[in-house]
Design a protein around this motif. Structure first.
Motif, PDB file in Angstrom:
ATOM      1  N   CYS A   1       0.819  -1.216   0.000  1.00 20.61           N
ATOM      2  CA  CYS A   1       0.000   0.000   0.000  1.00 20.61           C
ATOM      3  C   CYS A   1       0.853   1.267   0.000  1.00 20.61           C
ATOM      4  CB  CYS A   1      -0.940   0.003   1.205  1.00 20.61           C
ATOM      5  SG  CYS A   1      -2.226  -1.268   1.132  1.00 20.61           S
ATOM      6  N   ALA A   2       2.039   1.202   0.575  1.00 24.34           N
ATOM      7  CA  ALA A   2       2.937   2.356   0.578  1.00 24.34           C
ATOM      8  C   ALA A   2       3.645   2.535  -0.759  1.00 24.34           C
ATOM      9  CB  ALA A   2       3.969   2.207   1.692  1.00 24.34           C
ATOM     10  N   MET A   3       3.887   1.424  -1.447  1.00 21.62           N
ATOM     11  CA  MET A   3       4.730   1.454  -2.640  1.00 21.62           C
ATOM     12  C   MET A   3       3.981   1.721  -3.944  1.00 21.62           C
ATOM     13  SD  MET A   3       8.026   0.658  -1.922  1.00 21.62           S
ATOM     14  CE  MET A   3       8.939   0.097  -0.465  1.00 21.62           C
ATOM     15  N   ASP A   4       2.719   1.295  -4.049  1.00 15.75           N
ATOM     16  CA  ASP A   4       2.133   1.184  -5.386  1.00 15.75           C
ATOM     17  C   ASP A   4       1.329   2.385  -5.867  1.00 15.75           C
ATOM     18  OD1 ASP A   4      -0.147   0.934  -3.861  1.00 15.75           O
ATOM     19  OD2 ASP A   4      -1.012  -0.652  -5.091  1.00 15.75           O
ATOM     20  N   MET A   5       1.177   3.422  -5.043  1.00 17.12           N
ATOM     21  CA  MET A   5       0.384   4.585  -5.447  1.00 17.12           C
ATOM     22  C   MET A   5       1.202   5.856  -5.392  1.00 17.12           C
ATOM     23  SD  MET A   5      -3.288   3.897  -3.577  1.00 17.12           S
ATOM     24  CE  MET A   5      -3.876   5.548  -3.985  1.00 17.12           C
TER      25      MET A   5
ATOM     26  N   SER B   1      -4.689   8.271 -11.700  1.00 14.20           N
ATOM     27  CA  SER B   1      -5.942   8.015 -10.996  1.00 14.20           C
ATOM     28  C   SER B   1      -6.291   6.534 -10.995  1.00 14.20           C
ATOM     29  CB  SER B   1      -7.086   8.811 -11.643  1.00 14.20           C
ATOM     30  OG  SER B   1      -6.897  10.186 -11.474  1.00 14.20           O
ATOM     31  N   ILE B   2      -5.815   5.794 -12.002  1.00 12.36           N
ATOM     32  CA  ILE B   2      -6.096   4.364 -12.072  1.00 12.36           C
ATOM     33  C   ILE B   2      -5.477   3.648 -10.877  1.00 12.36           C
ATOM     34  CG2 ILE B   2      -5.686   2.272 -13.445  1.00 12.36           C
ATOM     35  CD1 ILE B   2      -5.838   3.959 -15.927  1.00 12.36           C
ATOM     36  N   GLU B   3      -4.391   4.205 -10.340  1.00 15.26           N
ATOM     37  CA  GLU B   3      -3.744   3.581  -9.180  1.00 15.26           C
ATOM     38  C   GLU B   3      -4.558   3.741  -7.909  1.00 15.26           C
ATOM     39  OE1 GLU B   3       0.977   4.058  -9.759  1.00 15.26           O
ATOM     40  OE2 GLU B   3      -0.091   5.931  -9.479  1.00 15.26           O
ATOM     41  N   SER B   4      -5.457   4.730  -7.888  1.00 16.90           N
ATOM     42  CA  SER B   4      -6.164   5.060  -6.670  1.00 16.90           C
ATOM     43  C   SER B   4      -7.116   3.943  -6.261  1.00 16.90           C
ATOM     44  CB  SER B   4      -6.938   6.368  -6.843  1.00 16.90           C
ATOM     45  OG  SER B   4      -6.057   7.433  -7.122  1.00 16.90           O
ATOM     46  N   GLY B   5      -7.283   3.794  -4.949  1.00 18.12           N
ATOM     47  CA  GLY B   5      -8.124   2.724  -4.440  1.00 18.12           C
ATOM     48  C   GLY B   5      -7.346   1.433  -4.318  1.00 18.12           C
ATOM     49  N   PRO B   6      -8.005   0.375  -3.848  1.00 16.82           N
ATOM     50  CA  PRO B   6      -7.313  -0.884  -3.570  1.00 16.82           C
ATOM     51  C   PRO B   6      -7.069  -1.757  -4.797  1.00 16.82           C
ATOM     52  CG  PRO B   6      -9.630  -1.075  -2.997  1.00 16.82           C
ATOM     53  CD  PRO B   6      -9.417   0.355  -3.430  1.00 16.82           C
ATOM     54  N   LEU B   7      -7.495  -1.306  -5.981  1.00 17.10           N
ATOM     55  CA  LEU B   7      -7.413  -2.145  -7.184  1.00 17.10           C
ATOM     56  C   LEU B   7      -6.012  -2.672  -7.428  1.00 17.10           C
ATOM     57  CD1 LEU B   7      -8.361  -3.325  -9.882  1.00 17.10           C
ATOM     58  CD2 LEU B   7      -8.116  -1.032 -10.870  1.00 17.10           C
ATOM     59  N   MET B   8      -5.041  -1.760  -7.575  1.00 18.25           N
ATOM     60  CA  MET B   8      -3.684  -2.174  -7.908  1.00 18.25           C
ATOM     61  C   MET B   8      -3.062  -3.006  -6.789  1.00 18.25           C
ATOM     62  SD  MET B   8      -2.969  -1.309 -10.922  1.00 18.25           S
ATOM     63  CE  MET B   8      -3.479  -0.183 -12.241  1.00 18.25           C
ATOM     64  N   SER B   9      -3.340  -2.622  -5.547  1.00 20.60           N
ATOM     65  CA  SER B   9      -2.796  -3.384  -4.417  1.00 20.60           C
ATOM     66  C   SER B   9      -3.324  -4.812  -4.414  1.00 20.60           C
ATOM     67  CB  SER B   9      -3.153  -2.698  -3.093  1.00 20.60           C
ATOM     68  OG  SER B   9      -2.576  -1.413  -3.007  1.00 20.60           O
ATOM     69  N   MET B  10      -4.599  -4.979  -4.716  1.00 19.11           N
ATOM     70  CA  MET B  10      -5.195  -6.307  -4.752  1.00 19.11           C
ATOM     71  C   MET B  10      -4.608  -7.144  -5.884  1.00 19.11           C
ATOM     72  SD  MET B  10      -9.191  -5.401  -3.907  1.00 19.11           S
ATOM     73  CE  MET B  10      -9.736  -7.105  -4.107  1.00 19.11           C
TER      74      MET B  10
ATOM     75  N   ALA C   1       0.733   8.073  -2.164  1.00 14.86           N
ATOM     76  CA  ALA C   1      -0.474   8.875  -2.321  1.00 14.86           C
ATOM     77  C   ALA C   1      -1.244   8.982  -1.019  1.00 14.86           C
ATOM     78  CB  ALA C   1      -1.364   8.270  -3.406  1.00 14.86           C
ATOM     79  N   GLY C   2      -1.893  10.118  -0.805  1.00 15.43           N
ATOM     80  CA  GLY C   2      -2.680  10.307   0.401  1.00 15.43           C
ATOM     81  C   GLY C   2      -3.787   9.284   0.538  1.00 15.43           C
ATOM     82  N   ALA C   3      -4.413   8.941  -0.580  1.00 16.11           N
ATOM     83  CA  ALA C   3      -5.524   7.980  -0.546  1.00 16.11           C
ATOM     84  C   ALA C   3      -5.067   6.572  -0.193  1.00 16.11           C
ATOM     85  CB  ALA C   3      -6.230   7.974  -1.905  1.00 16.11           C
ATOM     86  N   ALA C   4      -3.750   6.306  -0.248  1.00 18.32           N
ATOM     87  CA  ALA C   4      -3.242   4.958   0.051  1.00 18.32           C
ATOM     88  C   ALA C   4      -3.517   4.549   1.487  1.00 18.32           C
ATOM     89  CB  ALA C   4      -1.734   4.894  -0.225  1.00 18.32           C
ATOM     90  N   ALA C   5      -3.731   5.518   2.378  1.00 15.16           N
ATOM     91  CA  ALA C   5      -3.983   5.191   3.778  1.00 15.16           C
ATOM     92  C   ALA C   5      -5.271   4.400   3.957  1.00 15.16           C
ATOM     93  CB  ALA C   5      -4.040   6.466   4.616  1.00 15.16           C
TER      94      ALA C   5
END
Length: 337
Positions: free
Chosen positions: A116-120, A146-155, A264-268
């Motif tokens: 979550c810290a690395m991917d956004m 913006s595509i990185e935002s949210g849990p999509l990429m992390s998942m 990114a801030g939204a990564a939290a």
């Protein structure tokens, strides 16, 4: 009172300030949500439904009309960050248990926190830095972040690394709000214009709700040092590949790569969102949230400083022409910190 202006002067402030306020509530009035109940309880504890609305609006705000250099710059940043985070996660998964380290100086560190810290990338921070230090193309290269935002990429990274197995219906359920929003926003420009402001409007609400899961005593504990170390790791481990990709693929001089090496801030919000659909991460989610929040703050401070030094060392990148379509598309894309 110039409250909004003061918040805007803080990198990622729209996310960090409400998150801190929520953490203050959790620390000094931990039973407030249960005491007030009703709508107040919903605001304080409803991070998942609020995130769902934000994720929908985020999908609706993305318009993939960008072409040429802007798309190449955007794709270079997003793909490099994604691949780098995947490799780091793959290595970390061989060392760390899914519930994270529970004892010792690394207590709280987990694969969930790392991914979550690395991917956004902090798109807002990147865009503002490139307006000062970059070319027109580089300033517009937040178009795909913006595509990185949210849990999509992390998942996706967790699944591809073998760390987590998401049932098809759970994975689809996590993506469905984004996909529906994206489809509607691109089918009808009026719907995109209607929903897109929600991608920014919802940030303080889910940030405050998320903050209500964080106790400041934990934030100020040994996790502080670990969070700072993780933040530095984010800048170094993602910054080096981003610099190389910017120089040899994106055609820049590395400045854009440095500017994109943030959290990114939204990564939290991602640790809790992922734990909601993958219960094996539930024990690691609280500590991961704290560590990612620290990464947001530290990278927001250090990345602009490092970017400025890099720019002074290597000079401005060559200015190249950007097509009219690229300019229009870049200006239309909404992004969040």
């Amino acid at each position: 009172m110039q409250i909004k202006d003061a918040i805007d002067r803080i990198p990622g402030g729209l996310m960090l300030v409400p998150l801190l306020l929520g953490a203050v509530c959790k620390t000094f009035a931990p039973d407030a949500a249960g005491y007030f109940k009703g709508f107040t309880q919903g605001i304080m504890t409803g991070v998942i439904p609020i995130l769902a609305v934000w994720f929908f609006c985020m999908g609706a705000s993305i318009e993939l009309r960008s072409t040429g250099t802007v798309l190449r710059k955007s794709g270079t940043i997003v793909l490099t960050k994604f691949i780098t985070a995947w490799i780091i996660t793959l290595i970390a998964s061989m060392i760390l248990p899914s519930e994270g380290i529970q004892t010792g100086i690394f207590a709280g560190l987990s694969v969930l926190a790392i991914v979550c810290a690395m991917d956004m990338t902090n798109g807002g921070l990147y865009a503002s830095l490139m307006q000062t230090y970059g070319t027109k193309e580089e300033a517009g290269a937040f178009v795909l972040t913006s595509i990185e935002s949210g849990p999509l990429m992390s998942m996706i990274i967790l699944g591809a690394s073998g760390v987590a197995h998401f049932e098809p219906q759970i994975f689809i359920g996590a993506l469905l709000p984004f996909i529906i929003g994206f489809a509607l926003g691109n089918l009808d420009p009026k719907l995109r214009a209607f929903f897109a402001p929600g991608s920014v409007l919802m940030i303080p609400f889910f940030a405050f709700s998320l903050g209500n899961t964080i106790n400041l005593h934990t934030l100020l504990s040994s996790l502080a040092g670990l969070g700072i170390a993780l933040a530095i790791a984010v800048i170094v481990l993602t910054g080096i590949p981003l610099i190389l990709a910017d120089k040899y693929i994106g055609g820049g001089n590395g400045t854009a790569g440095v500017a994109a090496s943030s959290t990114a801030g939204a990564a939290a919000a991602n640790p809790l969102a992922i734990a909601a659909v993958a219960p094996q991460f539930a024990p690691a989610a609280p500590s991961a949230t704290v560590l990612v929040a620290i990464c947001i703050i530290v990278t927001s401070i250090l990345v602009p400083i490092i970017t400025g030094f890099w720019f002074k060392k290597f000079g401005p990148p060559k200015e190249s022409n950007i097509s009219g379509d690229d300019k229009i598309s870049a200006n239309k894309i909404n992004f969040v910190d």
